[in-house]
Structure formats: C-alpha cells, structure tokens
Design a protein around this motif. Structure first.
Motif, short mmCIF file in Angstrom:
data_model
loop_
_atom_site.label_atom_id
_atom_site.label_comp_id
_atom_site.label_asym_id
_atom_site.label_seq_id
_atom_site.Cartn_x
_atom_site.Cartn_y
_atom_site.Cartn_z
N ASN A 36 0.94 -1.32 -0.07
CA ASN A 36 0.17 0.05 0.06
C ASN A 36 0.83 1.14 0.16
OD1 ASN A 36 -2.58 -1.38 -0.09
ND2 ASN A 36 -2.61 -1.80 2.06
N THR A 38 3.30 3.83 -2.52
CA THR A 38 3.11 4.13 -3.71
C THR A 38 4.61 4.93 -4.21
OG1 THR A 38 0.85 4.28 -3.97
CG2 THR A 38 2.15 5.36 -5.66
N LEU A 59 8.70 -2.95 -7.19
CA LEU A 59 7.72 -4.29 -7.35
C LEU A 59 8.13 -5.15 -6.28
CD1 LEU A 59 6.87 -3.97 -11.01
CD2 LEU A 59 5.37 -3.49 -9.20
N ASN A 64 3.52 -0.08 -4.98
CA ASN A 64 2.77 0.12 -6.43
C ASN A 64 3.70 1.64 -7.22
OD1 ASN A 64 0.43 -1.17 -6.11
ND2 ASN A 64 -0.27 0.57 -4.54
N VAL A 65 3.73 1.54 -8.19
CA VAL A 65 4.57 2.54 -9.10
C VAL A 65 3.79 3.25 -9.90
CG1 VAL A 65 6.65 2.91 -10.55
CG2 VAL A 65 6.61 0.93 -8.94
N MET A 66 3.94 4.62 -10.01
CA MET A 66 3.17 5.55 -10.85
C MET A 66 4.26 6.21 -11.84
SD MET A 66 -0.37 6.45 -8.99
CE MET A 66 0.24 7.79 -7.92
N VAL A 67 4.20 6.21 -12.96
CA VAL A 67 5.39 6.82 -13.79
C VAL A 67 4.83 8.04 -14.42
CG1 VAL A 67 6.86 6.62 -15.69
CG2 VAL A 67 6.43 4.37 -14.11
N TYR A 103 -0.17 12.07 -3.43
CA TYR A 103 -0.51 10.68 -3.82
C TYR A 103 0.51 9.54 -3.77
CZ TYR A 103 -3.80 13.53 -6.51
OH TYR A 103 -4.78 14.58 -6.76
N ASP A 105 4.35 8.05 -1.79
CA ASP A 105 4.95 7.92 -0.42
C ASP A 105 6.62 7.88 -0.63
OD1 ASP A 105 2.70 6.82 1.41
OD2 ASP A 105 2.55 5.59 -0.40
N ASN B 64 3.87 -8.80 -12.95
CA ASN B 64 4.28 -7.46 -13.27
C ASN B 64 4.57 -7.42 -14.47
OD1 ASN B 64 4.13 -7.21 -10.18
ND2 ASN B 64 6.43 -7.88 -10.05
N TYR C 28 -7.84 1.13 2.90
CA TYR C 28 -7.55 -0.32 2.46
C TYR C 28 -8.57 -1.33 2.80
CZ TYR C 28 -3.13 2.42 2.29
OH TYR C 28 -2.41 3.69 1.87
N ARG C 51 -4.87 11.26 -13.55
CA ARG C 51 -4.23 10.16 -13.61
C ARG C 51 -3.78 9.42 -12.55
NH1 ARG C 51 0.53 7.78 -14.92
NH2 ARG C 51 1.50 9.52 -15.57
N LEU C 52 -2.96 10.15 -11.80
CA LEU C 52 -2.43 9.94 -10.68
C LEU C 52 -3.38 9.58 -9.41
CD1 LEU C 52 1.02 11.87 -10.13
CD2 LEU C 52 0.62 9.92 -10.95
N GLN C 55 -5.49 6.54 -10.59
CA GLN C 55 -4.53 5.14 -10.60
C GLN C 55 -4.46 4.67 -8.97
OE1 GLN C 55 -1.29 5.99 -12.85
NE2 GLN C 55 -0.52 3.96 -12.56
N LYS C 56 -4.34 5.66 -8.23
CA LYS C 56 -3.97 5.23 -6.81
C LYS C 56 -5.18 4.90 -6.25
CE LYS C 56 -2.08 6.23 -2.60
NZ LYS C 56 -0.60 5.88 -2.00
N LEU C 59 -5.87 1.51 -7.30
CA LEU C 59 -4.81 0.35 -6.44
C LEU C 59 -5.11 0.16 -5.13
CD1 LEU C 59 -1.42 1.84 -7.78
CD2 LEU C 59 -2.40 -0.25 -8.64
#
Lengths: 319, 319, 319
Positions: A36, A38, A59, A64-67, A103, A105, B64, C28, C51-52, C55-56, C59
């Motif tokens: 949980n 990011t 991962l 979680n990953v946001m690009v 959004y 961490d 992933n 969560y 988007r962020l 998306q979050k 998740l």
C-alpha cells in the motif's frame, strides 16, 4: 535515510553495499514493507535502465509504481518565484510537487542539466524544489550534477568482482560527439573517494587537460592527464565521456587515442571494464572490449536493481 | 515453449486452443505461476489491442508488467555490427536487449517492417537480435512478417464458433489506401495451413493477381483470384488488406469490388466474418457487416487475451 | 451506480461525501472488491492529478490499472457513422470502445472540448459513444462539459473545512490568457446547486458580463457581476477561469481587477480559497493567497483520491 541524492546521504558505503548484496541474495523478503505504499517516478528526461530497474525494485518491495513522463504526459512547469505566469508554463513546481506528495509515499526524479549555465545547473534548483515542496522522501534518478544510484550500483559491482583486497579503480575519460553532463563522473568520483576513505579501494582519475571535474567531487583522488600511466596495474577501468566543467558544457577535443581497446588494457592487472550505458560502440569504447569477458557493463546494469531496492527499502523504513 | 514467434513454435495447435479455452473458463487459476515474475513489453510501434490484452493476460497470471514505448520513451537503437556509433543511434541492441534481460523474465516485442527492403524485413533482424541478446523467453507482439498471437486468437475464435466439424475458412484480401504489412495474412495463412494439416478446417486464400503471399506461409492452401468462387459455402471469411510481396510493399490495385457486404455473403454457408482490427469501415469491410451478428471482430479481439495468457503461461513454465 | 458523468448520477451528495470521508479514514478496507478487476484509463488529453489520483484510488481498491494515452500511444479515432474511412482516422470508436470493454471492467475517459462548435462540444458525442459501445461502467475523468470527480473532491473539501453549518460558497471567475473550457465551473455549479438544495450550503456565482454559464448547470444559484458584493461574508471562494459560453469559446475581457489577493478577501468571513489546479500564479490567483493558510488547493487535490476511490467502489459494486 529520508533522502538519496548523493553519497553524502549515506553514512557507511561498505555497509550499504553489504545490505545490497543481502537483498540480491533474497529479493522478496521485504514485500510487506511496501504494501500500500506508492512510488512516484517523475521523468523530465527519457530513461530506460533507470525506470525499469527502479520500477522492478519497487515491485520487489511490494510497492505500487506510478510513472510520469512530464515531457510527454504533462506540461511545462514554472520554477521561478515572483513571476506572473502569463507565458508558456502551465503549473508552478510548488503546486505540482505538493500534489504529487499527496498521492505518493516516495518520489524518484530524473532531471538533466541544460549545460548552458553552470551556476544554474549546479544549484540543482528543480531538484531541490521537488524535495522541498513534495514533502516526501526523494530518490535521485539522476540530477543535473549527480547520478548516485548508478555509482552505488558501480560500487556493488566492484565489490562483487574484485580479486584483491584494495583494487585500483581508474575513471578514464572517453571521446563522444555530443556534450554530455558531468553527473555520472561527478557521482562516480565522490563515491570512489568515499570508498577510498573507507579503505575499500584506490582511486585515480585520468582525462585530457581542461576536463577537470569540480573539486567538491574529487577530494582525495589522484588526477593525471597520462592515461597509460593511470591504467598501469588497474583492476577496474570505468570509461565515461563528459563535457568540460571549466569551459562549461564544451567539447575541448575529439579525444583521439583516448578510446580503450584490448591492446591498451595490457598494462592493467587484467582489469575489468565498466560503463554506465548507454555506450556508443567504437566511439567511447571498443566493441572488442564490450564483447569480451573483461566487460562488466551488463552486470553493472543488473546491479542498478539492487542499488535501487536497497535505497527504496531504507527510504520506506523512514516513512 | 521458450519462444513464441510463429506457429512453428507450437507442436499441436488443437491442443493449444483447448488449453486457451480452459484458461478462458478459469482465468485466475495460475496466479502463483507469475508471482514476482516480470513481463517486459517493448513497442517499437504503437499498439492498443496487443498491449492491453497482453498486459491483462500477464496480470491474470500474477505477473508484473513494465511497458517501454521505445519510440516515445527511449531512443534510437543501433542494430548493425561493426559501425562506429558517431551518428544518431544512442545505444546498440546488444546492450539494450541484454539490460532488459536483467530486469525481465519474459519479453514481448512489437516491431513493424519498413516495407522498403523485402530482404531486410523478412530477415527479422531486430527481432532475432532481441531474442539472441536478451537471453530470456520472447513472445512476438507482431514482427515484420508475422503476428502469431493474432492468428492464435483467430483460431480460438473459429473453434468456438464453428457449426460443422471441418469448416471452410477463407482469407479474403480487402482494399486499403495505405500499403500494409503482410504480417497478419502471413501468420493467419500459416496457422490455418497447420490447422488444415491437423484436420481442423479447410483453407482457401483469395486475392487479386500480384498479391501472392510468400510460399513459406501458404503451403497446402488453395489459392484463387476468384473471390466469389472462394466465398462459396464458406463458414468463416477472414478479411484483411496487405500490400504486395512480389512488387514489395506496393499497392497494385484500388481493389474495386473486393469489399464485402451482406449481399456478397449470400453464397456462403451463413459465414461469420472476421478481421484483426483496426478496420477502416466501408473501405475494407462494410459497416452493415460489422454491425451485424455475422461479425466476430470483437470476439476475436476478446480472445487476444486468452491467446496471450496461454502463451505466457507456457513461457513462464519454461523459465 | 454504473455511470459517473455528472451529479445527476448521484442520488444523495451528502451521503456520498460521508462515504468518501469514511474511505479516507480507512483506505485499504475494500481491497478484495477490486481483486482481478481492471480499470482502463483513456486519455484523449493530458492529465497529471486525474491520472495519479484515479490510478492510486484503483490500487487502494486492489484493482489493476491500464493507461492509454490515445494521443501518444494510439491513433486517431473516427466518431462519425456512415463515412468511408479513407482519410486519417484509423479506427472507429465503435470497435475501439467495444474492444476496450473486452479487457476492462471499468473505464475512465478524459476528453476536452474543441471550443469551436458549442453544439458539438455540448453533445458529448465522444463520451456518449464510449459509454454506449464499451458496454462497461464509465467514470468521467473530465469531459467536454463536466469534471464531476473534481467537483465531488471540492465538496468533500468544503465539508471538511466548514466552520458554520451552512457556509456561503462563491464561484469567482478569474483572468487567463487562454480560452479554457467551462467543464470545471459547469460541474462545480451543478454540484453546489445540488448541495444547496440538500441544505448543505449557499451558493453564489460571480463573473463579468457575458460569462454566464449554461442555465442547466446553475439552477438555484444567485448570480452577480459584482465580485465584491459576492465575496461579502463568503466562507469559501472557488476561483476559476472559463471562456464564454454565449460567445462560445471566446475571451471577452482581460479581467483586470478580478484576480483575488489577501486585501480583497477582507470582506469575507475569513474565507478559504479553492482552485482545481493547475493554477497560473499571479494571473488567476495571487501567490500570497496560494502560499497562505487560506489556500485549500493542495487539500482539494488530495481529496481527488478519495472522490475517485468512492466512485470506483460504487461502480465496482455494480459490476
């Protein structure tokens, strides 16, 4: 650790390398740590190795990953204060960073120098403002003046492959057709100087006259213009081009004779050859070296993953 | 299976279709198989269906996914050996592929032909080098000459919708305003020829003169220039444009009269109509067919998911 | 709820806000709800916050997310029926939407207006066709005429920060150098009108003459051209530029005097200042307000997450 932008954020590099090797041996042990959580990855410039290795590291930690590719998916950010925003910039970095901080961490940022204005580049203005306004732990994915995840991965690779207790490591300038940042050599130099101070290795820098790096990165290093002399008995040769710091951002020489081949390596102690990639074959480094067992370039790239995972683990522990 | 680039990587297509239908009936049964495994998806050309269906397939397997749009997020790759890289290419495919191999467990690649140099396109140079230098299992997301995930999905769709034991399947050339690759018809032809050899169906190809596909893909197929004759008693009509293989990459005819409508379908055995999408309405295929119950195009696209999941499951089992 | 495109999809906004606050307190708790469910996010226009945060949110609910930047990663969609597709559009929205519906369980779409043809923009043609042809629940990530997730987040923020039972909320037009859509003010107005009808607040709109919003969004609001009078005793001031609806898409005035600063706020009831971001500093809103404790812009952006998570939770419950 709640920031990773240079070796100065690390108290003991030998210990950090050992932590990385333990993670490499057991990559999935800390997946509850990132649950949980990011990781936001902001790219102001393109990336392949850095994005993939950092994404994979996150991962592995259960994150979680946001690009965000700001150049393609976003808009121009204003970084100056006190200007009426009636031009081309759409959002101020104060708001953009603070919102991302809502959004995510942990935040990773890549930003290259313009190579026009040395003072501006070396102030790391964009980077420092993201740190200040996001309010969350930040990891550098390469800034205008440093690339610490690369240097950390390089040191892991040296520790894995060294055949003597205190190997001789040489940073050797290489030719290129474009003016490149000093970020990788700056970072490599300050990590090697620290490793030298901790007794892990001996460090020499060789480059043509006029390519001196800023002194803040090279304290304790031996510096010589004589590449052959530098290579003598070297255990590791780290090949990299950079543009001039003094005559800022300029290419001073075509660098004829500075490209390494197997013949030139004969004076070394069967040295392993390193490069951060991407590498231009037969311009920066000969194909024959890259295709030989002397090359460690793929292993270095592989270790980017463990460097990133170690740093993210430390940053997560601080959130 | 540690490679999926053509029907030649499959020992028994009927069995593979049955495996796909079992996965479709129970999509989340294999999530432990992909745990901590990473699928890298490299796009040298844009994609919608392929990316989404393959990404979803990987997620269903617990993997992933890391996506790389090389054209947008990366840089130009050098693919030739023995050249001094002092031009526009930034990284050699030898390094790029090997590095990706460090971070991923399975690799998917999409790469289109240039349609200028037939020998170059049909050598599948880029594709083969990614396979060679990445060192991990590779799945084709469409290459210069083949699109096997599409053809596998097509065969699944035929098996699901067939009303006779051995249906007649017709590949019918269609008009287009741009020269398109032969990848989809090549692949469809070689999958249908194999299915015919396994006794699953009868296969006919119809196109204007000059649009003959390379013989390596059509062995066993009946080929005719007479579309009406080909359509007679057809159970499935697969509509697709392609440019000429012989007069390479050229459009030889506007194709007047080759576009299907419901009237033209009357000679068929209430044939279902297929297309890999994207389809240009009323140029390649009439809207009245696409909007009718005869059309299977959405079902085909849906089956891309199960084709990809079946292939990934097999590739994972080999890692 | 199987659609979220306007306040009209919500039966009780006060209850939805309470649900959001409960989710914010315990983010969560619903991760089993989204397991093996996929959110597709289609961007026909760029996005950062949306988007962020979405998306979050997904998740947090245990969902998978697949992002499609149609302008960068895809191709031009045809939206008209009955045209021969022999031009620049590559795929019809009928197929594109239906295919996405095969791979996703919930769909988010962002699409901006052209600001040229009012009737076309206000018909929400693209949006409605995605809803119709995808066949799955759709959430608006901002359409030509509305931005309901933003307005929902705004209402959450007002409820969190209000100091009186029934605060006075003012929507105050601001200057800009580019013609902007009416989507944010339209949506804000219809959400505030609804909240007013539910007894949660009092709502006033102030703007220069000629900037009247379409009446369908402002029913029940008090509208005045006198900004100072509007600001009197305001508890919240929502600042936003928009272009003219009547003289469609036009900038009618430079708006001198309409930008707020701390001095102008003195007539308010220590009002909090809001903006949806991105904001152009010292053009739309003064830096001194944005950097003061009066500003709620970052909190609003933070609440985008909880607005999205609440909506997705409701949409998931309907699948």
């Amino acid at each position: 650790m709640n920031l990773f932008t240079s070796v100065n954020d690390v108290s003991d590099v030998a210990e950090l390398v050992n932590e990385a090797l333990a993670i490499k041996a057991n990559p999935y042990a800390d997946q509850s740590l990132g649950k949980n959580k990011t990781l936001g990855l902001i790219f102001l410039n393109p990336s392949l190795r850095t994005r993939l290795s950092t994404q994979k590291a996150a991962l592995n930690l259960g994150m979680n990953v946001m690009v965000m590719n700001m150049d393609k998916e976003g808009w121009a950010l204003e970084t100056r204060d006190g200007v009426v925003m009636n031009g081309t910039t759409v959002e101020h970095i104060r708001e953009a960073a603070a919102v991302i901080g809502e959004y995510c961490d942990v935040l990773g940022i890549r930003s290259f120098p313009g190579l026009k204005d040395r003072e501006e580049d070396y102030s790391e203005d964009i980077f420092n403002k993201f740190i200040k306004y996001s309010g969350i732990p930040v990891v550098s994915l390469e800034s205008a003046t440093r690339h610490p995840l690369q240097s950390f991965a390089d040191l892991i690779t040296i520790q894995e492959h060294k055949k003597v207790t205190r190997p001789k490591v040489v940073l050797s300038w290489a030719p290129h057709i474009k003016p490149l940042p000093q970020a990788v050599p700056n970072s490599f130099a300050e990590w090697m100087c620290r490793a030298q101070a901790e007794g892990l290795l001996d460090f020499v820098i060789t480059h043509p006259e006029g390519y001196e790096l800023a002194e803040e990165f090279t304290s304790g290093a031996r510096i010589t213009y004589d590449q052959d002399e530098a290579l003598k008995n070297a255990d590791f040769v780290y090949v990299k081009n950079w543009s001039s710091y003094q005559d800022y951002g300029k290419i001073l020489t075509s660098g004829d004779g500075w490209m390494l081949d197997l013949e030139r390596l004969k004076v070394t102690n069967e040295a392993k050859v390193m490069h951060c990639l991407p590498v231009r074959r037969d311009l920066e480094l000969s194909s024959e070296i890259l295709d030989s067992k002397e090359s460690l370039v793929i292993q270095e790239a592989g270790n980017r993953l463990w460097a990133a995972q170690t740093v993210l683990k430390n940053l997560l522990s601080s959130t």
